[in-house]
Design a protein around this motif. Structure first.
Motif, mmCIF file in Angstrom:
data_model
loop_
_atom_site.group_PDB
_atom_site.id
_atom_site.type_symbol
_atom_site.label_atom_id
_atom_site.label_comp_id
_atom_site.label_asym_id
_atom_site.label_seq_id
_atom_site.Cartn_x
_atom_site.Cartn_y
_atom_site.Cartn_z
ATOM 1 N N ILE A 1 0.846 -1.204 0.000
ATOM 2 C CA ILE A 1 0.000 0.000 0.000
ATOM 3 C C ILE A 1 0.878 1.250 0.000
ATOM 4 N N ILE A 2 1.905 1.271 0.843
ATOM 5 C CA ILE A 2 2.791 2.437 0.921
ATOM 6 C C ILE A 2 3.532 2.640 -0.397
ATOM 7 N N MET A 3 3.971 1.569 -1.022
ATOM 8 C CA MET A 3 4.634 1.688 -2.320
ATOM 9 C C MET A 3 3.683 2.271 -3.367
ATOM 10 N N GLN A 4 2.438 1.805 -3.352
ATOM 11 C CA GLN A 4 1.469 2.333 -4.316
ATOM 12 C C GLN A 4 1.135 3.787 -4.008
ATOM 13 N N PHE A 5 1.021 4.140 -2.738
ATOM 14 C CA PHE A 5 0.800 5.555 -2.382
ATOM 15 C C PHE A 5 1.960 6.423 -2.885
ATOM 16 N N SER A 6 3.184 5.928 -2.727
ATOM 17 C CA SER A 6 4.352 6.688 -3.179
ATOM 18 C C SER A 6 4.323 6.886 -4.690
ATOM 19 N N ILE A 7 4.039 5.819 -5.409
ATOM 20 C CA ILE A 7 3.973 5.918 -6.871
ATOM 21 C C ILE A 7 2.849 6.853 -7.293
ATOM 22 N N LEU A 8 1.710 6.741 -6.635
ATOM 23 C CA LEU A 8 0.587 7.633 -6.948
ATOM 24 C C LEU A 8 0.973 9.080 -6.650
ATOM 25 N N ILE B 1 3.995 10.416 -6.706
ATOM 26 C CA ILE B 1 4.919 10.855 -7.758
ATOM 27 C C ILE B 1 4.155 11.117 -9.057
ATOM 28 N N PHE B 2 3.219 10.232 -9.378
ATOM 29 C CA PHE B 2 2.404 10.390 -10.594
ATOM 30 C C PHE B 2 1.635 11.712 -10.557
ATOM 31 N N LEU B 3 1.029 12.015 -9.420
ATOM 32 C CA LEU B 3 0.254 13.262 -9.302
ATOM 33 C C LEU B 3 1.153 14.493 -9.392
ATOM 34 N N LEU B 4 2.345 14.403 -8.838
ATOM 35 C CA LEU B 4 3.275 15.533 -8.926
ATOM 36 C C LEU B 4 3.797 15.724 -10.349
ATOM 37 N N VAL B 5 4.155 14.633 -11.010
ATOM 38 C CA VAL B 5 4.720 14.715 -12.355
ATOM 39 C C VAL B 5 3.682 15.188 -13.369
ATOM 40 N N THR B 6 2.451 14.691 -13.240
ATOM 41 C CA THR B 6 1.402 15.075 -14.191
ATOM 42 C C THR B 6 0.739 16.396 -13.813
ATOM 43 N N ARG B 7 1.143 16.961 -12.671
ATOM 44 C CA ARG B 7 0.606 18.237 -12.173
ATOM 45 C C ARG B 7 -0.906 18.196 -11.952
ATOM 46 N N ILE B 8 -1.360 17.018 -11.557
ATOM 47 C CA ILE B 8 -2.765 16.848 -11.208
ATOM 48 C C ILE B 8 -2.831 16.704 -9.693
ATOM 49 N N LYS B 9 -3.598 17.527 -9.043
ATOM 50 C CA LYS B 9 -3.766 17.421 -7.584
ATOM 51 C C LYS B 9 -2.415 17.253 -6.899
ATOM 52 N N ARG B 10 -1.534 18.191 -7.143
ATOM 53 C CA ARG B 10 -0.175 18.100 -6.601
ATOM 54 C C ARG B 10 -0.167 18.104 -5.086
ATOM 55 N N SER B 11 -1.109 18.790 -4.466
ATOM 56 C CA SER B 11 -1.129 18.805 -2.992
ATOM 57 C C SER B 11 -1.429 17.412 -2.438
ATOM 58 N N SER C 1 14.540 -1.060 4.022
ATOM 59 C CA SER C 1 15.362 0.152 4.022
ATOM 60 C C SER C 1 15.006 1.007 2.818
ATOM 61 N N LEU C 2 15.365 2.263 2.876
ATOM 62 C CA LEU C 2 15.049 3.205 1.800
ATOM 63 C C LEU C 2 15.661 2.748 0.472
ATOM 64 N N SER C 3 16.875 2.212 0.511
ATOM 65 C CA SER C 3 17.522 1.787 -0.740
ATOM 66 C C SER C 3 16.730 0.665 -1.398
ATOM 67 N N HIS C 4 16.247 -0.324 -0.613
ATOM 68 C CA HIS C 4 15.436 -1.394 -1.180
ATOM 69 C C HIS C 4 14.110 -0.856 -1.688
ATOM 70 N N PHE C 5 13.539 0.078 -0.934
ATOM 71 C CA PHE C 5 12.250 0.660 -1.316
ATOM 72 C C PHE C 5 12.358 1.360 -2.666
ATOM 73 N N LEU C 6 13.442 2.094 -2.880
ATOM 74 C CA LEU C 6 13.613 2.835 -4.127
ATOM 75 C C LEU C 6 13.863 1.906 -5.308
ATOM 76 N N VAL C 7 14.438 0.732 -5.074
ATOM 77 C CA VAL C 7 14.680 -0.221 -6.147
ATOM 78 C C VAL C 7 13.365 -0.632 -6.791
ATOM 79 N N TYR C 8 12.300 -0.801 -5.998
ATOM 80 C CA TYR C 8 11.009 -1.220 -6.532
ATOM 81 C C TYR C 8 10.351 -0.123 -7.361
ATOM 82 N N LYS C 9 10.744 1.114 -7.152
ATOM 83 C CA LYS C 9 10.173 2.213 -7.900
ATOM 84 C C LYS C 9 10.774 2.224 -9.283
#
Length: 194
Positions: free
Chosen positions: A141-148, A150-160, A186-194
């Motif tokens: 869930i946390i990984m999907q929230f993080s990706i979502l 990033i997606f919202l920030l990159v696409t400039r949709i609902k950036r807040s 750890s953060l390094s493992h977490f970022l690998v999945y992204k």
């Protein structure tokens, strides 16, 4: 009759399933079972070690790839979070309640005492510590929230909302990491999945 057949054959075909992914899922599911079985030989330990390095990363990566493919600017954030809740959140909460109930029954039957402290409940309901394998679902869930986020920030949709999701994910991971909660990678493992 001929036009009806032409109409049927000209319909767009649904995307076919990827049979390679399905086969690897079956092997990885077998691997998860094998990992949780007690091994008493070197060969069994080596096979268990192989599956340990394959299964969880495969399931995380596959889930995240499909999640990214499902993201679309036309879909509302509420719908996406609702799908995450229905597919992962509800089963996670249901199994957490079941596992805590079974643990309570065990303590009552054996005459042991247990206290449901706030710390125990936080660990169980937020970090999946009601049972060893439950950590996977809140982590996903946390990984999907993080990706979502990033997606919202990159696409400039609902950036807040995107920024809030990222901050929530970082705080969740940091809190779990500093308290050594089971399954918080750890953060390094977490970022690998992204």
């Amino acid at each position: 009759m001929e036009s009806a057949l032409h109409t049927l054959s000209s319909k767009p075909k649904r995307d076919s399933r990827n049979s390679s992914i399905d086969l690897i899922r079956i092997i990885a599911a077998f691997g998860v079972i094998f990992i949780h079985v007690h091994t008493d030989s070197n060969t069994a330990e080596n096979v268990s070690f192989f599956f340990l390095k394959l299964c969880v990363p495969f399931f995380f990566a596959t889930s995240l790839v499909y999640f990214v493919q499902s993201l679309d600017v036309a879909i509302s954030v509420k719908v996406i979070i609702g799908k995450i809740w229905k597919r992962i959140g509800i089963p996670f909460l249901a199994w957490t309640v079941i596992y805590l109930g079974l643990r309570t029954a065990k303590y009552l039957i054996t005459g042991s005492s247990t206290k449901f402290t706030i710390n125990l409940l936080v660990r169980a309901f937020l970090y999946g510590e009601s049972s060893e394998q439950m950590y996977y679902l809140p982590e996903l869930i946390i990984m999907q929230f993080s990706i979502l986020g990033i997606f919202l920030l990159v696409t400039r949709i609902k950036r807040s909302i995107g920024l809030c999701l990222l901050i929530f994910s970082i705080v969740y991971l940091y809190w779990g990491y500093i308290h050594n909660y089971y399954g918080v990678i750890s953060l390094s493992h977490f970022l690998v999945y992204k």
